[in-house]
Design a protein around this motif. Structure first.
Motif, PDB file in Angstrom:
ATOM      1  N   LEU A   3      38.361  32.776 104.244  1.00  0.00           N
ATOM      2  CA  LEU A   3      37.121  32.257 103.667  1.00  0.00           C
ATOM      3  C   LEU A   3      37.324  32.066 102.169  1.00  0.00           C
ATOM      4  O   LEU A   3      37.566  33.026 101.439  1.00  0.00           O
ATOM      5  N   GLY A   4      37.255  30.791 101.739  1.00  0.00           N
ATOM      6  CA  GLY A   4      37.557  30.475 100.349  1.00  0.00           C
ATOM      7  C   GLY A   4      39.007  30.087 100.152  1.00  0.00           C
ATOM      8  O   GLY A   4      39.461  29.894  99.021  1.00  0.00           O
ATOM      9  N   GLU A   5      39.748  29.939 101.262  1.00  0.00           N
ATOM     10  CA  GLU A   5      41.170  29.580 101.197  1.00  0.00           C
ATOM     11  C   GLU A   5      41.571  28.989 102.545  1.00  0.00           C
ATOM     12  O   GLU A   5      40.901  29.215 103.551  1.00  0.00           O
ATOM     13  N   VAL A   6      42.642  28.223 102.557  1.00  0.00           N
ATOM     14  CA  VAL A   6      43.171  27.690 103.814  1.00  0.00           C
ATOM     15  C   VAL A   6      44.410  28.511 104.160  1.00  0.00           C
ATOM     16  O   VAL A   6      45.528  28.189 103.780  1.00  0.00           O
ATOM     17  N   GLY A   7      44.177  29.600 104.869  1.00  0.00           N
ATOM     18  CA  GLY A   7      45.253  30.523 105.226  1.00  0.00           C
ATOM     19  C   GLY A   7      44.731  31.945 105.307  1.00  0.00           C
ATOM     20  O   GLY A   7      43.549  32.205 105.091  1.00  0.00           O
ATOM     21  N   MET A  62      31.241  31.148 114.875  1.00  0.00           N
ATOM     22  CA  MET A  62      32.218  31.164 113.781  1.00  0.00           C
ATOM     23  C   MET A  62      33.096  29.927 113.958  1.00  0.00           C
ATOM     24  O   MET A  62      33.882  29.850 114.904  1.00  0.00           O
ATOM     25  N   VAL A  63      32.961  28.956 113.041  1.00  0.00           N
ATOM     26  CA  VAL A  63      33.493  27.631 113.307  1.00  0.00           C
ATOM     27  C   VAL A  63      34.364  27.113 112.173  1.00  0.00           C
ATOM     28  O   VAL A  63      34.038  27.282 110.989  1.00  0.00           O
ATOM     29  N   ASP A  64      35.477  26.499 112.551  1.00  0.00           N
ATOM     30  CA  ASP A  64      36.456  25.885 111.658  1.00  0.00           C
ATOM     31  C   ASP A  64      35.777  24.891 110.712  1.00  0.00           C
ATOM     32  O   ASP A  64      35.049  24.002 111.133  1.00  0.00           O
ATOM     33  N   SER A  65      36.053  25.028 109.395  1.00  0.00           N
ATOM     34  CA  SER A  65      35.382  24.205 108.381  1.00  0.00           C
ATOM     35  C   SER A  65      36.309  23.229 107.668  1.00  0.00           C
ATOM     36  O   SER A  65      35.851  22.466 106.805  1.00  0.00           O
ATOM     37  N   HIS A  92      37.412  29.453 107.835  1.00  0.00           N
ATOM     38  CA  HIS A  92      38.620  28.651 107.673  1.00  0.00           C
ATOM     39  C   HIS A  92      38.388  27.475 106.731  1.00  0.00           C
ATOM     40  O   HIS A  92      38.175  26.347 107.154  1.00  0.00           O
ATOM     41  N   GLY A  93      38.462  27.752 105.431  1.00  0.00           N
ATOM     42  CA  GLY A  93      38.355  26.675 104.456  1.00  0.00           C
ATOM     43  C   GLY A  93      38.049  27.201 103.072  1.00  0.00           C
ATOM     44  O   GLY A  93      37.665  28.369 102.898  1.00  0.00           O
ATOM     45  N   GLU A  94      38.260  26.352 102.084  1.00  0.00           N
ATOM     46  CA  GLU A  94      37.833  26.666 100.727  1.00  0.00           C
ATOM     47  C   GLU A  94      36.313  26.572 100.667  1.00  0.00           C
ATOM     48  O   GLU A  94      35.673  26.057 101.588  1.00  0.00           O
ATOM     49  N   ASN A  98      19.699  31.377 108.664  1.00  0.00           N
ATOM     50  CA  ASN A  98      20.599  31.807 109.735  1.00  0.00           C
ATOM     51  C   ASN A  98      22.013  31.253 109.565  1.00  0.00           C
ATOM     52  O   ASN A  98      22.859  31.450 110.434  1.00  0.00           O
ATOM     53  N   VAL A  99      22.251  30.544 108.477  1.00  0.00           N
ATOM     54  CA  VAL A  99      23.576  30.004 108.183  1.00  0.00           C
ATOM     55  C   VAL A  99      24.162  30.825 107.038  1.00  0.00           C
ATOM     56  O   VAL A  99      23.641  30.806 105.919  1.00  0.00           O
ATOM     57  N   LEU A 100      25.218  31.565 107.334  1.00  0.00           N
ATOM     58  CA  LEU A 100      25.762  32.541 106.392  1.00  0.00           C
ATOM     59  C   LEU A 100      26.960  31.967 105.647  1.00  0.00           C
ATOM     60  O   LEU A 100      27.937  31.535 106.267  1.00  0.00           O
ATOM     61  N   LEU A 101      26.881  31.940 104.335  1.00  0.00           N
ATOM     62  CA  LEU A 101      28.032  31.597 103.502  1.00  0.00           C
ATOM     63  C   LEU A 101      28.630  32.900 102.998  1.00  0.00           C
ATOM     64  O   LEU A 101      28.010  33.609 102.193  1.00  0.00           O
ATOM     65  N   ALA A 102      29.794  33.219 103.486  1.00  0.00           N
ATOM     66  CA  ALA A 102      30.409  34.510 103.171  1.00  0.00           C
ATOM     67  C   ALA A 102      31.742  34.277 102.476  1.00  0.00           C
ATOM     68  O   ALA A 102      32.184  33.144 102.267  1.00  0.00           O
ATOM     69  N   GLU A 103      32.385  35.368 102.105  1.00  0.00           N
ATOM     70  CA  GLU A 103      33.719  35.323 101.515  1.00  0.00           C
ATOM     71  C   GLU A 103      34.530  36.466 102.100  1.00  0.00           C
ATOM     72  O   GLU A 103      34.010  37.303 102.852  1.00  0.00           O
TER      73      GLU A 103
END
Length: 541
Positions: A7-11, A183-186, A379-381, A401-406
């Motif tokens: 989360l916040g990175e690709v990897g 939990m979905v690929d971004s 999965h994404g920046e 209900n949409v969570l932006l996490a790190e």
């Protein structure tokens, strides 16, 4: 649930689930270093939150065989070797080969789409998803606290090369049963529409190889079996043989061929040690380096450090998309190859690659089919996560209900409600040669200074009581454009500063070294406009 990486990175993809004191881990991948992390080989998830609870881990579920999802498994199993690994046939074969190099024999459970397994308090159902590597799986995790669907990496190619579609019927059924958290690929959430078809790439590769007058070099990910298959087919069509280069490429393709995921025509492959005498127009080299990695095959070719030389009449195909952060390294290699006389074909000027991740249109389909109660983009920046969150909201999912996490965010799921309840401070764990986790941000800062500003050493022998300089100062510089003679002007200033310090009662060696450091540091900054690393050595006479 705690996302440990991705989360916040690709990897570094890794998520820990906990219920009733038991832990389930989904994916355990690596992140590749950027230019501002010199000397680093790999970056691992921070295992600190589970290091003291390894006995509570019931299994690691691996969604597919890409390095950013399986690459850190050996480092986790070093801490506890008998953690069971669950995944598809190809995924486990790739990770077992990796673990063999670390002398670890894992406990594994092979699953396929449609399978349901009870692992401790977690019921796991596996769903087929389409990606740029065969045998990828999404996993539905059901517990007494609720149900989660984690996609892993996926897209919705409607004409996949292996005929294996993302199972939207299973998605719809799970949606009817109720998904509490999706939990979905971004990765491609910013990209409108739909990801193009993989099968569109084959004819383009065929045409480029058909027209190439000299040797052809194709760079791709070492796990991109579909792309290797397309290159093998195109080479076969035009009477060329294929040489696989790079340890990981050879290893992965041997595994894929043995398991039936790669179709290899008799005689199409040529050992790299037996290419002498084969005309350039009868050969295709396929290796790694599509992301500009300095030690990969393509970089060494571009720098003329590989036995395969690229020059006039040769064609280089970069059959991959750019991972964010790698752009400059890739463009530098393209420049070198063109300067060497090669024709470089890449995603910017030909359709030689399509992404393995769902674009915005595909994500909207998923939200409308599943109708999840809560969404966690993964999965994404951050820009990818934010774009994915906005798509979810557009389909009617309440914003709260949409969570932006790190990485390190703690999420509780209970009675259909997902809430952020805490935050761990997780960092990067650097692999540097044989050392794991010993390199710090301070070390990397020192390396950057050494690489960008240079190094200056100052040696001086002093009578501590009087501050009189007996020998020196001797000043030597590395990586500073000027020669050592330029420092003659600052030597009297160092002598005067040491004398003044002694008059003020300074007798401590470390304090005197700091006097030297400050004196020459100010002078270098003013006169040379540099901030070099300065190492003063003060010796008592």
């Amino acid at each position: 649930m705690i996302p440990v990486g991705g989360l916040g990175e690709v990897g570094r993809n890794m998520t820990v689930f906990e219920i009733n004191g038991k832990l389930l881990i989904v994916d355990c991948g690596v992140l590749f270093p950027e230019a501002n992390q010199p000397g680093v080989d790999l970056i691992l998830p921070d295992f600190s939150i589970i290091r003291d609870r390894l006995d509570d881990v019931v299994a690691v579920v691996l969604t597919h065989g890409h390095e950013d999802h399986i690459g850190a498994v050996p480092y986790l199993l070093r801490l506890r070797e008998d953690i069971p690994l669950i995944g598809s046939q190809l995924t486990l074969a790739l990770v077992e080969a990796k673990l063999k190099e670390h002398r670890i024999t894992p406990y594994t459970l092979t699953v396929r789409e449609g399978d349901v397994e009870q692992v401790g308090p977690f019921e796991l159902e596996f769903v087929a998803v389409n990606h740029s590597i065969p045998d990828a799986l999404a996993v539905a995790i059901k517990t007494e606290a609720g149900s989660v669907l984690a996609t892993g990496d996926f897209k919705m190619d409607q004409l996949p090369l292996d005929g294996r579609l993302t199972d939207l019927r299973a998605f719809a059924r799970l949606g009817e049963e109720g998904i509490d958290l999706f939990m979905v690929d971004s990765t491609n959430a910013e990209v409108p529409g739909f990801t193009p078809l993989e099968r569109d790439i084959g004819p383009v590769l065929d045409e480029v190889i058909a027209k190439a007058p000299g040797k052809v070099v194709v760079a791709s990910f070492s796990s991109h079996i579909h792309r290797v298959q397309q290159v093998l087919d195109a080479a076969h069509n035009h009477g060329r043989r294929v040489v696989l280069l790079g340890r990981s490429m050879v290893r992965n393709m041997n595994i894929a061929a043995e398991l039936g995921y790669l179709r290899v025509e008799p005689g199409i492959l040529l050992d790299h040690r037996k290419t002498e005498g084969t005309p350039d127009d009868k050969i295709v080299y396929m290796g790694t380096g599509s992301q500009g990695e300095p030690m990969a095959v393509l970089s060494r070719m571009a720098n003329r450090e590989h036995k395969v030389e690229i020059g006039e009449g040769d064609t280089v195909i970069l059959a991959s998309s750019l991972i964010p952060g790698n752009e400059n390294a890739v463009y530098r290699i393209i420049d070198r190859l063109i300067k060497n006389g090669a024709n470089v074909v890449h995603k910017g000027n030909a359709k030689v690659h399509v992404s393995g991740h769902a674009a915005a249109g595909e994500l909207l389909y998923c939200y409308n089919i599943l109708k999840p109660r809560n969404v966690l983009p993964i999965h994404g920046e951050f820009r990818h996560l934010d774009a994915n969150a906005k798509l979810a909201i557009q389909t009617g999912i309440p914003e709260e209900n949409v969570l932006l996490a790190e990485d390190g965010t703690v999420i509780d799921l209970k009675d259909g409600d997902a809430t952020i309840v805490g935050q761990y401070d997780l960092g990067f764990v650097y692999v540097d040669g044989s050392s794991v986790g010993q390199i710090t941000e301070a070390d990397l800062k020192d390396r950057r200074v050494l690489g960008e500003e240079g190094f200056i050493s100052v040696i001086v022998v002093v009578e501590f009581a009087t501050g009189r300089v007996v020998v020196g100062p001797e000043i030597h510089a590395k990586g500073v454009a000027e020669g050592d003679s330029v420092f003659e002007d600052v030597k009297p200033k160092i002598v005067a500063a040491l004398s003044e310090a002694a008059q003020n009662g300074v007798r401590d060696q470390h304090a005197l070294q700091q006097v030297v450091r400050r004196t020459i540091g100010r002078w270098v900054a003013q006169k040379l406009r540099r901030r070099a690393m300065i190492v003063p050595v003060v010796i008592e006479a």
